[in-house]
Scaffold this active site. Structure first.
Site, PDB file in Angstrom:
ATOM      1  N   CYS A   1      23.293  82.844  30.783  1.00 39.11           N
ATOM      2  CA  CYS A   1      23.305  84.640  30.490  1.00 39.11           C
ATOM      3  C   CYS A   1      23.515  84.059  28.610  1.00 39.11           C
ATOM      4  CB  CYS A   1      24.687  85.568  30.124  1.00 39.11           C
ATOM      5  SG  CYS A   1      24.511  87.054  30.896  1.00 39.11           S
TER       6      CYS A   1
ATOM      7  N   HIS B   1      25.948  84.264  36.211  1.00 40.93           N
ATOM      8  CA  HIS B   1      26.896  84.084  36.145  1.00 40.93           C
ATOM      9  C   HIS B   1      27.260  82.634  37.620  1.00 40.93           C
ATOM     10  CE1 HIS B   1      28.217  85.536  32.211  1.00 40.93           C
ATOM     11  NE2 HIS B   1      27.321  86.749  32.947  1.00 40.93           N
TER      12      HIS B   1
ATOM     13  N   GLU C   1      29.153  80.723  37.756  1.00 41.26           N
ATOM     14  CA  GLU C   1      30.541  80.370  37.055  1.00 41.26           C
ATOM     15  C   GLU C   1      31.508  81.387  37.762  1.00 41.26           C
ATOM     16  OE1 GLU C   1      28.560  81.090  35.192  1.00 41.26           O
ATOM     17  OE2 GLU C   1      29.323  82.683  33.436  1.00 41.26           O
TER      18      GLU C   1
END
Ligand code: GLN
Length: 195
Positions: free
Chosen positions: A79, A170, A172
């Site tokens: 991002c 994302h 994560e």
């Protein structure tokens, strides 16, 4: 083989989530990076999501732009991290590292779709990847030699150019370790002299 030491740029953004994601993907050796000295000896580096203009300001203050441009090992941006890696940034434009040969449009998915989730097949494995987009940039233009590993809505959202990996979403923020595990394979390959 030595265990890899992977850095996560920790000036602003969701770096702690990347640290957790690396640990989940089997990499316990993580260093949070805030200074030039902390780039030394890393086998790979992640640039997290957050606010790219803020991260950029802090990178300049810390004198990290040039050392990052010279970073010799695999590097993965998500991002805001992808925005920082790009060759060209628009909406609005800002300086970037130029490590990913792409034109990236900030907040490309627009206000209406500020945040959304999707699931898409990818070339990283047989199960679809969960994708979380938050005020996400999109790839407007990409060098033809890039590997597109996942697309969503007809646009590339996970791409690789040699030792550079970039995601407009994302990974994560989900508990699926697939993308971090893939990055760790790039790191292992590079440690073995293969990248
Ligand atoms: N819109 C942010 C930027 O331009 C990126 C958002 C994110 O990293 N989730 O920097």
């Amino acid at each position: 083989m030595n265990r890899p030491l992977v850095g996560v740029l920790a000036l602003q953004g969701d770096f702690a989530r990347h640290q957790e994601a690396l640990e989940r993907a089997g990499c316990p050796n993580v260093r949070l990076v805030r200074t030039r000295a902390q780039l030394e000896g890393l086998d790979g580096l992640i640039l997290p999501g957050g606010e790219s203009s803020t991260i950029l300001k802090l990178l300049r203050i810390e004198g990290l732009m040039e050392p990052l441009r010279q970073f010799p090992a695999p590097i993965f941006g998500t991002c805001a991290g992808m925005i920082l890696l790009a060759r060209e940034v628009s909406n609005p434009g800002q300086e970037s590292l130029g490590l990913l040969d792409a034109h990236v449009r900030r907040n490309g998915y627009g206000a209406q779709r500020e945040s959304f989730e999707a699931q898409e097949p990818s070339s990283l494995g047989s199960s679809p990847l969960p994708l979380v987009f938050i005020r996400a940039p999109w790839i407007e233009e990409l060098a033809p030699e890039s590997e597109v590993l996942c697309t969503s809505g007809g646009r590339p959202v996970l791409v690789r150019q040699g030792r550079v990996l970039a995601a407009s979403f994302h990974p994560e923020l989900t508990d699926d370790p697939t993308v971090h595990a893939y990055f760790l394979r790039m790191v292992a390959e590079s440690m073995n002299g293969g990248l």
